[in-house]
Design a protein around this motif. Structure first.
Motif, PDB file in Angstrom:
ATOM      1  N   ALA A  81       6.990  -6.298   1.531  1.00 42.73           N
ATOM      2  CA  ALA A  81       5.699  -6.390   2.134  1.00 42.73           C
ATOM      3  C   ALA A  81       5.793  -5.313   3.331  1.00 42.73           C
ATOM      4  O   ALA A  81       6.484  -5.338   3.879  1.00 42.73           O
ATOM      5  N   HIS A  82       4.602  -4.381   3.105  1.00 42.11           N
ATOM      6  CA  HIS A  82       4.684  -3.291   4.132  1.00 42.11           C
ATOM      7  C   HIS A  82       3.360  -3.467   5.038  1.00 42.11           C
ATOM      8  O   HIS A  82       2.303  -4.138   4.890  1.00 42.11           O
ATOM      9  N   TRP A  83       3.530  -2.795   6.417  1.00 48.01           N
ATOM     10  CA  TRP A  83       2.485  -2.903   7.365  1.00 48.01           C
ATOM     11  C   TRP A  83       2.704  -1.508   8.172  1.00 48.01           C
ATOM     12  O   TRP A  83       3.559  -1.106   8.653  1.00 48.01           O
ATOM     13  N   PHE A  84       1.747  -0.731   7.612  1.00 51.46           N
ATOM     14  CA  PHE A  84       1.355   0.676   8.339  1.00 51.46           C
ATOM     15  C   PHE A  84       2.901   1.550   8.105  1.00 51.46           C
ATOM     16  O   PHE A  84       3.298   1.714   6.751  1.00 51.46           O
TER      17      PHE A  84
ATOM     18  N   GLY B 102      -2.232  -4.603   0.776  1.00 58.23           N
ATOM     19  CA  GLY B 102      -0.768  -4.216   1.281  1.00 58.23           C
ATOM     20  C   GLY B 102      -0.437  -4.633   2.569  1.00 58.23           C
ATOM     21  O   GLY B 102       0.724  -5.044   2.905  1.00 58.23           O
ATOM     22  N   ASN B 103      -1.438  -4.562   3.431  1.00 56.93           N
ATOM     23  CA  ASN B 103      -0.865  -4.626   5.149  1.00 56.93           C
ATOM     24  C   ASN B 103      -1.380  -6.125   5.290  1.00 56.93           C
ATOM     25  O   ASN B 103      -0.908  -6.354   6.490  1.00 56.93           O
ATOM     26  N   ASN B 104      -1.653  -7.028   4.380  1.00 57.12           N
ATOM     27  CA  ASN B 104      -2.157  -8.389   4.962  1.00 57.12           C
ATOM     28  C   ASN B 104      -1.094  -9.379   5.603  1.00 57.12           C
ATOM     29  O   ASN B 104      -1.307  -9.971   6.277  1.00 57.12           O
ATOM     30  N   TRP B 105       0.235  -9.080   4.945  1.00 53.12           N
ATOM     31  CA  TRP B 105       1.217 -10.043   5.561  1.00 53.12           C
ATOM     32  C   TRP B 105       1.588  -9.611   7.055  1.00 53.12           C
ATOM     33  O   TRP B 105       1.667 -10.679   7.716  1.00 53.12           O
ATOM     34  N   GLY B 106       1.361  -8.159   7.274  1.00 51.85           N
ATOM     35  CA  GLY B 106       1.681  -7.979   8.768  1.00 51.85           C
ATOM     36  C   GLY B 106       0.592  -8.539   9.743  1.00 51.85           C
ATOM     37  O   GLY B 106       0.828  -8.913  10.724  1.00 51.85           O
ATOM     38  N   TRP B 107      -0.736  -8.357   9.168  1.00 54.49           N
ATOM     39  CA  TRP B 107      -1.897  -8.958   9.617  1.00 54.49           C
ATOM     40  C   TRP B 107      -1.643 -10.403  10.087  1.00 54.49           C
ATOM     41  O   TRP B 107      -2.094 -10.971  11.041  1.00 54.49           O
TER      42      TRP B 107
ATOM     43  N   TYR C 189       4.705 -22.072   7.628  1.00 59.77           N
ATOM     44  CA  TYR C 189       4.730 -21.159   6.593  1.00 59.77           C
ATOM     45  C   TYR C 189       3.189 -21.117   5.678  1.00 59.77           C
ATOM     46  O   TYR C 189       2.844 -20.291   5.241  1.00 59.77           O
ATOM     47  N   LEU C 190       3.085 -22.690   5.404  1.00 60.84           N
ATOM     48  CA  LEU C 190       1.476 -22.690   4.670  1.00 60.84           C
ATOM     49  C   LEU C 190       0.594 -22.316   5.270  1.00 60.84           C
ATOM     50  O   LEU C 190      -0.399 -21.483   4.717  1.00 60.84           O
ATOM     51  N   ALA C 191       0.727 -22.155   6.708  1.00 60.23           N
ATOM     52  CA  ALA C 191      -0.611 -21.358   7.321  1.00 60.23           C
ATOM     53  C   ALA C 191      -0.379 -20.119   7.247  1.00 60.23           C
ATOM     54  O   ALA C 191      -1.587 -19.367   7.055  1.00 60.23           O
ATOM     55  N   LEU C 192       0.613 -19.560   7.208  1.00 57.76           N
ATOM     56  CA  LEU C 192       0.839 -17.950   7.057  1.00 57.76           C
ATOM     57  C   LEU C 192       0.182 -17.651   5.896  1.00 57.76           C
ATOM     58  O   LEU C 192      -0.180 -16.633   5.714  1.00 57.76           O
ATOM     59  N   ARG C 193       0.775 -18.318   4.977  1.00 55.86           N
ATOM     60  CA  ARG C 193       0.351 -17.925   3.563  1.00 55.86           C
ATOM     61  C   ARG C 193      -1.305 -18.182   3.187  1.00 55.86           C
ATOM     62  O   ARG C 193      -1.803 -17.419   2.427  1.00 55.86           O
ATOM     63  N   ALA C 194      -1.645 -19.368   3.846  1.00 60.00           N
ATOM     64  CA  ALA C 194      -3.118 -19.640   3.648  1.00 60.00           C
ATOM     65  C   ALA C 194      -3.797 -18.463   4.282  1.00 60.00           C
ATOM     66  O   ALA C 194      -4.871 -17.987   3.744  1.00 60.00           O
ATOM     67  N   LEU C 195      -3.272 -18.031   5.142  1.00 60.19           N
ATOM     68  CA  LEU C 195      -4.049 -16.776   6.012  1.00 60.19           C
ATOM     69  C   LEU C 195      -3.984 -15.507   5.341  1.00 60.19           C
ATOM     70  O   LEU C 195      -5.138 -14.892   5.029  1.00 60.19           O
ATOM     71  N   HIS C 196      -3.035 -15.257   4.730  1.00 55.78           N
ATOM     72  CA  HIS C 196      -2.771 -13.971   3.769  1.00 55.78           C
ATOM     73  C   HIS C 196      -3.698 -14.024   2.704  1.00 55.78           C
ATOM     74  O   HIS C 196      -4.427 -13.283   2.327  1.00 55.78           O
ATOM     75  N   ASN C 197      -3.716 -15.152   1.980  1.00 59.08           N
ATOM     76  CA  ASN C 197      -4.616 -15.607   0.780  1.00 59.08           C
ATOM     77  C   ASN C 197      -5.965 -15.240   0.971  1.00 59.08           C
ATOM     78  O   ASN C 197      -6.854 -14.892   0.258  1.00 59.08           O
ATOM     79  N   LEU C 198      -6.521 -15.876   2.344  1.00 56.86           N
ATOM     80  CA  LEU C 198      -7.907 -15.723   2.788  1.00 56.86           C
ATOM     81  C   LEU C 198      -8.118 -14.421   3.026  1.00 56.86           C
ATOM     82  O   LEU C 198      -9.405 -14.015   2.389  1.00 56.86           O
TER      83      LEU C 198
ATOM     84  N   LEU D 188       5.907   0.385   8.587  1.00 55.98           N
ATOM     85  CA  LEU D 188       7.028  -0.608   8.063  1.00 55.98           C
ATOM     86  C   LEU D 188       6.913  -0.726   6.609  1.00 55.98           C
ATOM     87  O   LEU D 188       5.936  -1.266   6.034  1.00 55.98           O
ATOM     88  N   THR D 189       8.026  -0.031   5.954  1.00 54.16           N
ATOM     89  CA  THR D 189       7.758  -0.401   4.351  1.00 54.16           C
ATOM     90  C   THR D 189       8.348  -1.470   3.805  1.00 54.16           C
ATOM     91  O   THR D 189       8.246  -2.036   2.826  1.00 54.16           O
ATOM     92  N   ASP D 190       9.128  -2.426   4.876  1.00 57.56           N
ATOM     93  CA  ASP D 190       9.698  -3.645   4.068  1.00 57.56           C
ATOM     94  C   ASP D 190       9.819  -4.761   5.255  1.00 57.56           C
ATOM     95  O   ASP D 190      10.668  -4.439   6.219  1.00 57.56           O
ATOM     96  N   LEU D 191       8.948  -5.789   5.413  1.00 59.70           N
ATOM     97  CA  LEU D 191       8.807  -6.720   6.536  1.00 59.70           C
ATOM     98  C   LEU D 191      10.272  -7.372   6.645  1.00 59.70           C
ATOM     99  O   LEU D 191      10.416  -8.227   7.671  1.00 59.70           O
ATOM    100  N   SER D 192      11.119  -7.314   5.726  1.00 57.19           N
ATOM    101  CA  SER D 192      12.149  -8.068   5.554  1.00 57.19           C
ATOM    102  C   SER D 192      13.538  -7.224   6.041  1.00 57.19           C
ATOM    103  O   SER D 192      14.509  -7.823   6.086  1.00 57.19           O
TER     104      SER D 192
END
Length: 625
Positions: A507-510, A403-408, A389-398, A512-516
């Protein structure tokens, strides 16, 4: 001898020595009279309370309001709220309001609206989170609250008293809008009942509460309650503008910590009005992304009561006439066994950094105990899930807050995840190749002992010869399973991360309007089925029965695709990314020396199983005429 005089026989002049003695006597008698009056007033008992139906005069109301403000100040001042609190002095008259009013407390994170009817919460708005229609999220689940009670109501073991406490019109210390940091108190007194509820607010999601209920001067065991569910449970509402038109599992749970040991219980297992007297460090109810958790100031005296309700909901939320299905709604109340309850309440998101900053009261009487981070349910895989989780969040923050960054971030972490596991995949292929090389010898061995019964002792000789052949060729019988065993913990840990990360909510990705939530167009499940089939189809499996192979190539992708049909699209995005990587890897392996040899062996074995004449059609047994 001195001359003896009688003061009463002296002349009453205005001067001279004789008149001075009279003056001193007068002062002495006056002082004694005043002292007697003061002593009498000191030891005299206060007058009894005014009748419940007596209406105070305006001057009395002003005096009562000033007295209430002083009591609220005494309750909320000093010591961080964990020390003893002054007891409520008996009220001299009834205290209450003539009409219903509201008080709204607001800071940067929330906006809480109290009604003085029962001194309860009507709305608990989280400013940084929205529902599916784009409105700020209300932590109060309105439908359940209307049926089973509002947050911060009171619970007692006397139903009549509970109803009175939650329907009385309290006198608030403030009305209208109040900006935090601040405190608000609600006072009600009538017929020997005296209730004071005080709430203190700062800039965080945490509020502190003090509840004191007395009847005829005696403390009443009254618990502060959050009776029914959380506002994020949108399946209780009509489907118009909501995330889904069918009932999705809320995964509601009761969570608690006793003596540093955390545990949870599914909503279906929570009992109704069950009392637990335990040293609770905290107890709360939660869904996947939000929680309402109570932390007592005196865990050793904590009492928790659990509630379990059901609401019949249509299976299709867009059709009120569809078949009904009961949905579980849980709640809880917490109080102090002494009757004087002081606690903190966290009502907000299950965000790791926030929860790590909130601690239960420890043995030293300070907030140094367990943190609330344990309400995020990683299960057995927490030791792996937390770093992921920390790695995923760190990559998102980087990458920034796009808007699409959680998907990427999910895609990139999945690529890294599969690259790390690439050596185990190559190891599996090498182990499979070695097994394919010795398969003819193993098949000959099976034919040699084919006539043996299952319980024949000579079967042990066959197993010994098999092990000798595998050892001779350097084949590990567990070589194909061990890499898979190494991958499974990582897979389940990643699954728990994607399931519990509140950051993926909305969080959305193209498209996908809600990744949850599930993929609204169902493209990802369809791609999952197709890519899994291709991977199975191009992977050589010469040792497997053709019928079994076809079933695996079709059934496994179909099962997995339909399983993920209604799962969070963030999880489906992870799965399809892994499938595409596996497909690319398998194509590359097929072009390698190992892959080519495996295909040659597979082709030779397939040719041997063909009927004579080279026809691929099976022999047909002609029936007699």
């Amino acid at each position: 001898m001195p001359e003896i005089r009688n003061p009463n026989l002296e002349s009453q002049g205005s001067g001279g020595g004789a008149s001075g003695g009279d003056f001193r006597s007068l002062i002495l008698f006056t002082f004694l009279a005043l002292a007697a009056v003061m002593v009498y007033q000191y030891f005299q008992k206060p007058a009894a309370n005014a009748p419940a139906n007596q209406t105070p005069q305006p001057q009395q109301q002003a005096a009562q309001s000033a007295q209430q403000a002083q009591q609220a100040s005494a309750v909320t001042s000093g010591g961080g709220g964990t020390g003893p609190v002054d007891r409520i002095a008996p009220a001299a008259a009834s205290v209450g309001a003539s009409s219903e009013t509201t008080t709204t407390i607001e800071n940067e994170k929330f906006r809480i609206t109290f009604t003085n009817k029962g001194a309860q919460v009507q709305h608990w708005i989280l400013k940084h989170y929205t529902d599916s229609s784009g409105k700020p999220l209300d932590m109060v689940q309105q439908q359940a609250a209307d049926m089973f009670g509002l947050p911060l109501s009171l619970y007692t073991y006397d139903n009549t008293l509970t109803t009175q406490l939650n329907t009385a019109l309290y006198q608030p210390s403030a009305t209208g809008q109040v900006l935090a940091p601040n405190s608000v108190s609600f006072h009600y007194a009538a017929g020997g009942l005296d209730v004071l509820k005080t709430f203190k607010f700062d800039s965080s999601y945490v509020i502190t509460a003090h509840v004191n209920v007395k009847r005829n001067g005696e403390a009443v065991r009254a618990l502060l309650a959050w009776p029914a569910g959380l506002g994020d449970m949108e399946e209780f509402l009509a489907a118009n503008g909501k995330r889904t038109t069918f009932i999705v599992p809320t995964q509601s749970q009761l969570a608690w910590s006793i003596d540093g040991k955390q545990d949870t219980m599914a909503a279906k297992k929570v009992s109704g009005e069950g009392t637990l007297d335990q040293p609770f460090e905290y107890a709360g109810l939660m869904d996947l992304y939000f929680t309402a958790t109570l932390l007592p100031d005196a865990p050793s005296r904590a009492t928790v009561v659990t509630f379990h309700h059901t609401i019949d909901l249509p299976t299709d939320l867009s059709d009120p006439n569809s078949a009904k299905k009961p949905a579980d709604v849980i709640g809880l109340a917490m109080g102090d066994q002494s009757g004087d309850t002081q606690l903190r309440l966290y009502a907000g998101p299950k965000e790791t950094d926030i929860l790590n900053s909130i601690h239960a009261i420890g043995a030293d009487g300070k907030p140094t105990g367990e943190s609330l981070a344990s309400v995020i349910q990683y299960g057995w895989w927490g030791i792996i899930a937390k770093p992921l989780y920390l790695a995923l969040r760190a990559l998102h923050n980087l990458m920034g807050s796009g808007g699409n960054n959680w998907g990427w971030a999910i895609i990139i972490i999945t690529v890294i995840f599969n690259l790390v596991l690439l050596p185990t995949r190559i190891w599996t292929m090498k182990s499979s190749l070695k097994m394919m090389r010795i398969q003819p010898r193993l098949d000959g061995l099976k034919k040699k002992y084919a006539n043996l019964k299952i319980n024949d002792p000579k079967r042990a000789e066959m197993q010994t010869e098999q092990m000798a052949i595998m050892k001779e060729e350097g084949v590990n019988m567990y070589g194909g399973c061990l890499p898979l065993l190494l991958q499974m913990p990582l897979f389940f840990a990643y699954y728990r991360v994607l399931l519990n990360a509140v950051e993926l909510r909305q969080a959305h990705w193209f498209w996908l309007t809600d990744l949850s939530m599930p993929d609204p167009l169902h493209l990802l499940p369809i791609l999952i089925i197709g890519t899994m089939f291709l991977v199975q189809f191009i992977t050589p499996s010469p040792g497997m029965d053709p019928t079994q192979r076809r079933m695996m190539a079709i059934m496994m992708p179909a099962i997995m695709g339909f399983t993920l049909w209604h799962f969070a699209s963030g999880l489906a995005l992870y799965w399809i990314t892994g499938n595409i990587i596996n497909l690319i890897m398998q194509v590359a392996i097929n072009q390698s020396k190992i892959g080519k040899e495996m295909h040659e062996i597979a082709a030779r074995r397939a040719a041997k199983k063909l009927p004579k004449g080279g026809s691929t059609s099976p022999r047909v047994i002609q029936g007699r005429r």
